[in-house]
Design a protein around this motif. Structure first.
Motif, PDB file in Angstrom:
ATOM      1  N   ASP A   1       2.708   9.507   4.703  1.00 27.39           N
ATOM      2  CA  ASP A   1       1.356   9.163   5.125  1.00 27.39           C
ATOM      3  C   ASP A   1       1.126   7.668   4.862  1.00 27.39           C
ATOM      4  O   ASP A   1       1.223   7.206   3.715  1.00 27.39           O
ATOM      5  CB  ASP A   1       0.343   9.989   4.330  1.00 27.39           C
ATOM      6  N   PRO A   2       0.825   6.877   5.902  1.00 30.22           N
ATOM      7  CA  PRO A   2       0.614   5.437   5.703  1.00 30.22           C
ATOM      8  C   PRO A   2      -0.452   5.121   4.659  1.00 30.22           C
ATOM      9  O   PRO A   2      -0.329   4.136   3.927  1.00 30.22           O
ATOM     10  CB  PRO A   2       0.213   4.948   7.094  1.00 30.22           C
ATOM     11  N   ASP A   3      -1.504   5.935   4.580  1.00 26.04           N
ATOM     12  CA  ASP A   3      -2.565   5.661   3.611  1.00 26.04           C
ATOM     13  C   ASP A   3      -2.114   5.906   2.179  1.00 26.04           C
ATOM     14  O   ASP A   3      -2.705   5.380   1.232  1.00 26.04           O
ATOM     15  CB  ASP A   3      -3.796   6.521   3.921  1.00 26.04           C
ATOM     16  N   THR A   4      -1.084   6.716   2.010  1.00 22.33           N
ATOM     17  CA  THR A   4      -0.504   6.908   0.689  1.00 22.33           C
ATOM     18  C   THR A   4       0.447   5.757   0.360  1.00 22.33           C
ATOM     19  O   THR A   4       0.501   5.281  -0.783  1.00 22.33           O
ATOM     20  CB  THR A   4       0.257   8.247   0.615  1.00 22.33           C
ATOM     21  N   VAL A   5       1.195   5.327   1.369  1.00 23.82           N
ATOM     22  CA  VAL A   5       2.149   4.226   1.172  1.00 23.82           C
ATOM     23  C   VAL A   5       1.420   2.930   0.846  1.00 23.82           C
ATOM     24  O   VAL A   5       1.764   2.221  -0.117  1.00 23.82           O
ATOM     25  CB  VAL A   5       3.016   4.042   2.433  1.00 23.82           C
ATOM     26  N   LEU A   6       0.405   2.627   1.617  1.00 29.17           N
ATOM     27  CA  LEU A   6      -0.367   1.398   1.425  1.00 29.17           C
ATOM     28  C   LEU A   6      -1.781   1.651   1.970  1.00 29.17           C
ATOM     29  O   LEU A   6      -1.998   1.586   3.184  1.00 29.17           O
ATOM     30  CB  LEU A   6       0.293   0.224   2.154  1.00 29.17           C
ATOM     31  N   PRO A   7      -2.733   1.973   1.098  1.00 29.69           N
ATOM     32  CA  PRO A   7      -4.087   2.297   1.552  1.00 29.69           C
ATOM     33  C   PRO A   7      -4.665   1.216   2.455  1.00 29.69           C
ATOM     34  O   PRO A   7      -4.385   0.017   2.277  1.00 29.69           O
ATOM     35  CB  PRO A   7      -4.875   2.417   0.242  1.00 29.69           C
ATOM     36  N   ALA A   8      -5.465   1.645   3.422  1.00 29.41           N
ATOM     37  CA  ALA A   8      -6.007   0.723   4.413  1.00 29.41           C
ATOM     38  C   ALA A   8      -6.760  -0.437   3.771  1.00 29.41           C
ATOM     39  O   ALA A   8      -6.726  -1.569   4.256  1.00 29.41           O
ATOM     40  CB  ALA A   8      -6.921   1.481   5.380  1.00 29.41           C
ATOM     41  N   GLY A   9      -7.439  -0.178   2.653  1.00 34.77           N
ATOM     42  CA  GLY A   9      -8.204  -1.236   2.003  1.00 34.77           C
ATOM     43  C   GLY A   9      -7.346  -2.337   1.416  1.00 34.77           C
ATOM     44  O   GLY A   9      -7.821  -3.456   1.199  1.00 34.77           O
ATOM     45  N   ARG A  10      -6.068  -2.033   1.138  1.00 34.96           N
ATOM     46  CA  ARG A  10      -5.149  -3.032   0.578  1.00 34.96           C
ATOM     47  C   ARG A  10      -4.145  -3.525   1.604  1.00 34.96           C
ATOM     48  O   ARG A  10      -3.276  -4.328   1.277  1.00 34.96           O
ATOM     49  CB  ARG A  10      -4.403  -2.418  -0.608  1.00 34.96           C
ATOM     50  N   ARG A  11      -4.261  -3.059   2.821  1.00 35.49           N
ATOM     51  CA  ARG A  11      -3.274  -3.372   3.845  1.00 35.49           C
ATOM     52  C   ARG A  11      -3.679  -4.632   4.602  1.00 35.49           C
ATOM     53  O   ARG A  11      -4.788  -4.715   5.155  1.00 35.49           O
ATOM     54  CB  ARG A  11      -3.143  -2.198   4.821  1.00 35.49           C
ATOM     55  N   PRO A  12      -2.812  -5.636   4.672  1.00 35.87           N
ATOM     56  CA  PRO A  12      -3.134  -6.845   5.440  1.00 35.87           C
ATOM     57  C   PRO A  12      -3.411  -6.509   6.907  1.00 35.87           C
ATOM     58  O   PRO A  12      -2.858  -5.552   7.460  1.00 35.87           O
ATOM     59  CB  PRO A  12      -1.872  -7.694   5.300  1.00 35.87           C
ATOM     60  N   ASP A  13      -4.241  -7.297   7.533  1.00 34.32           N
ATOM     61  CA  ASP A  13      -4.623  -7.039   8.926  1.00 34.32           C
ATOM     62  C   ASP A  13      -3.439  -7.096   9.879  1.00 34.32           C
ATOM     63  O   ASP A  13      -3.463  -6.475  10.941  1.00 34.32           O
ATOM     64  CB  ASP A  13      -5.690  -8.048   9.374  1.00 34.32           C
ATOM     65  N   HIS A  14      -2.424  -7.863   9.515  1.00 35.93           N
ATOM     66  CA  HIS A  14      -1.291  -8.031  10.422  1.00 35.93           C
ATOM     67  C   HIS A  14      -0.169  -7.031  10.156  1.00 35.93           C
ATOM     68  O   HIS A  14       0.940  -7.189  10.664  1.00 35.93           O
ATOM     69  CB  HIS A  14      -0.745  -9.456  10.331  1.00 35.93           C
ATOM     70  N   VAL A  15      -0.461  -5.976   9.402  1.00 33.23           N
ATOM     71  CA  VAL A  15       0.531  -4.937   9.106  1.00 33.23           C
ATOM     72  C   VAL A  15       0.083  -3.620   9.726  1.00 33.23           C
ATOM     73  O   VAL A  15      -1.033  -3.148   9.477  1.00 33.23           O
ATOM     74  CB  VAL A  15       0.719  -4.762   7.584  1.00 33.23           C
ATOM     75  N   LEU A  16       0.948  -3.030  10.531  1.00 36.26           N
ATOM     76  CA  LEU A  16       0.668  -1.760  11.202  1.00 36.26           C
ATOM     77  C   LEU A  16       1.676  -0.718  10.732  1.00 36.26           C
ATOM     78  O   LEU A  16       2.888  -0.951  10.801  1.00 36.26           O
ATOM     79  CB  LEU A  16       0.758  -1.924  12.724  1.00 36.26           C
TER      80      LEU A  16
END
Length: 435
Positions: free
Chosen positions: A298-313
């Protein structure tokens, strides 16, 4: 109609490359039975072949899981080969004896590492074809032993080095392989073979089909004539799989000329802290778009959206066939199939990995000029930042990747491989003898 028996190890990396080839044969009107792990039933039946479950191999996947990443270097690779591929051979042979009598194949095609099928074919006197979906694994006067990741050399000093190292590894360090395989052959009533056991598959089969192209493989002045390069054999992707919701961002970046970096950890060693997360950190301040597949996590487990840079998908799955044409560089652990897939789209690489056969795959990426190898399973942030910047900045890497793309495109892949299989069956049909 030709009756073809496929035998493959119960591993996705050994099953998936054979899928397009089996489909090609089935669609050509030939009857195919496929002996592999029962967990691949859906994959096998989806090709139109009949699954013959390898019950003797029910522990294969568990053994691999227990091995984890221990197949690093030639010593680790040697342990994996013994435990996963050689010691279970007698159990597979017993099962295949029954399969042979039931199916009566005209030819047996085997994953090159799954020797049981080839041994049964040799014993029964039927044509046999090996199919390799990894780097070419043969001894040669022009190459160092498989697993070291050393560059080839045909100079006099280089050949002296190769001769000594081949003797040291294949003759001394790997002598347990020789002993195990020699005993199997004797128990099956097959003649003893000299030389190194790593070469016995090529010496005893009618065709040895090597995926990829000669331009990606080390040149060998002593390459056996049975070795045939067949080009790319990537499995078809599921066209119904939905694209991630952020897909338009990739298209906009591509249209604007912004570099797109695609990152994948592969399908076996999927610990995301090894490559995915360090690459994201390495490119945190760079003007690039980073697209990463989280291998089912789950991407939100790997790197939560709040800590994820805008340029990372991030997405659990990214369709490679759609993504690679849009990528400027692929960062990967160096699985052979993924590397070939990238090169078939002309995408240069940053590769990281030393376990299983990745050391050899990644060494070939460097030798072919199509990318940079970090020669470690745990690259640092600084290493990744430098490597990605270098590949993006230096056009020679993409030029070499595109040259390999043209070479791969020129070969028909499954068509070339299936023709070789049918030719072997037609040329070598012989009466069978009982076991």
């Amino acid at each position: 109609m030709t009756r073809v028996l496929f035998t493959t190890a119960a591993m996705a990396a050994h099953v998936r490359p054979a899928v397009p080839l089996v489909k090609e044969l089935v669609e050509g009107g030939h009857e195919v039975a496929w002996y592999t792990g029962p967990e691949f039933e859906e994959t096998v039946t989806g090709t139109g072949a009949r699954l013959v479950p390898a019950l003797a191999g029910t522990e294969f996947g568990n053994t691999l899981a227990r091995a984890g990443g221990k197949g690093r270097g030639f010593s680790g690779l040697n342990r994996l080969v013994l435990e996963l591929f050689l010691k279970p051979i007698p159990a597979y042979v017993r099962e295949l004896a029954v399969v042979f009598d039931d199916f009566r194949p005209d030819v047996i095609v085997s994953d090159h590492s799954f020797r049981a099928g080839l041994l049964v074919a040799e014993q029964r006197g039927v044509p046999r074809v090996a199919f390799s979906a990894g780097p070419l694994n043969l001894s040669s006067r022009d190459t160092a032993p498989f697993g070291l990741g050393w560059r080839p050399s045909s100079s006099m000093p280089g050949r002296l080095r190769n001769r000594f190292m081949n003797w040291l590894l294949y003759g001394i360090v790997y002598r347990e392989r020789q002993r195990v395989l020699g005993r199997v052959r004797a128990d099956m009533g097959l003649p003893a073979l000299g030389g190194y056991s790593v070469d016995w598959v090529v010496r005893t089969c009618d065709r040895y089909l090597q995926t990829g192209v000669p331009e990606f493989e080390y040149p060998r002045g002593d390459l056996p004539t049975s070795v045939r390069f067949v080009g790319p054999t990537q499995p078809e992707e599921d066209g119904t799989a939905p694209q991630p919701t952020w897909w338009p961002e990739v298209l906009r970046a591509r249209a604007a000329g912004r570099p797109v970096v695609f990152v994948t950890q592969g399908t076996i060693a999927t610990g995301l802290s090894r490559l995915i997360l360090p690459t994201i950190e390495a490119l945190a301040q760079e003007d690039v778009l980073v697209v990463a597949t989280t291998s089912g996590h789950d991407p939100d487990t790997v790197l939560p959206a709040g800590r994820r840079p805008d340029h990372v998908l991030l997405a659990p799955f990214v369709p490679y066939g759609a993504m690679l044409p849009l990528a400027d560089v692929l960062v990967t652990n160096g699985g052979y199939g993924g590397v070939q897939h990238a090169l078939s789209h002309g995408v240069p690489l940053v590769v990281s990995g030393t376990s299983e056969d990745r050391m050899e795959t990644n060494a070939r990426v460097v030798w072919a000029g199509a990318g940079i190898s970090l020669r470690t399973d745990t690259p640092t942030v600084a290493m990744l930042r430098r490597a990605v910047a270098t590949v993006l900045r230096d056009p020679s890497y993409r030029a070499r990747a595109q040259a390999l793309q043209r070479a791969l495109t020129a070969m028909s892949g499954t068509g070339r491989a299936s023709a070789a299989i049918l030719a072997a069956a037609a040329a070598g049909r012989a009466p069978t003898s009982g076991m």
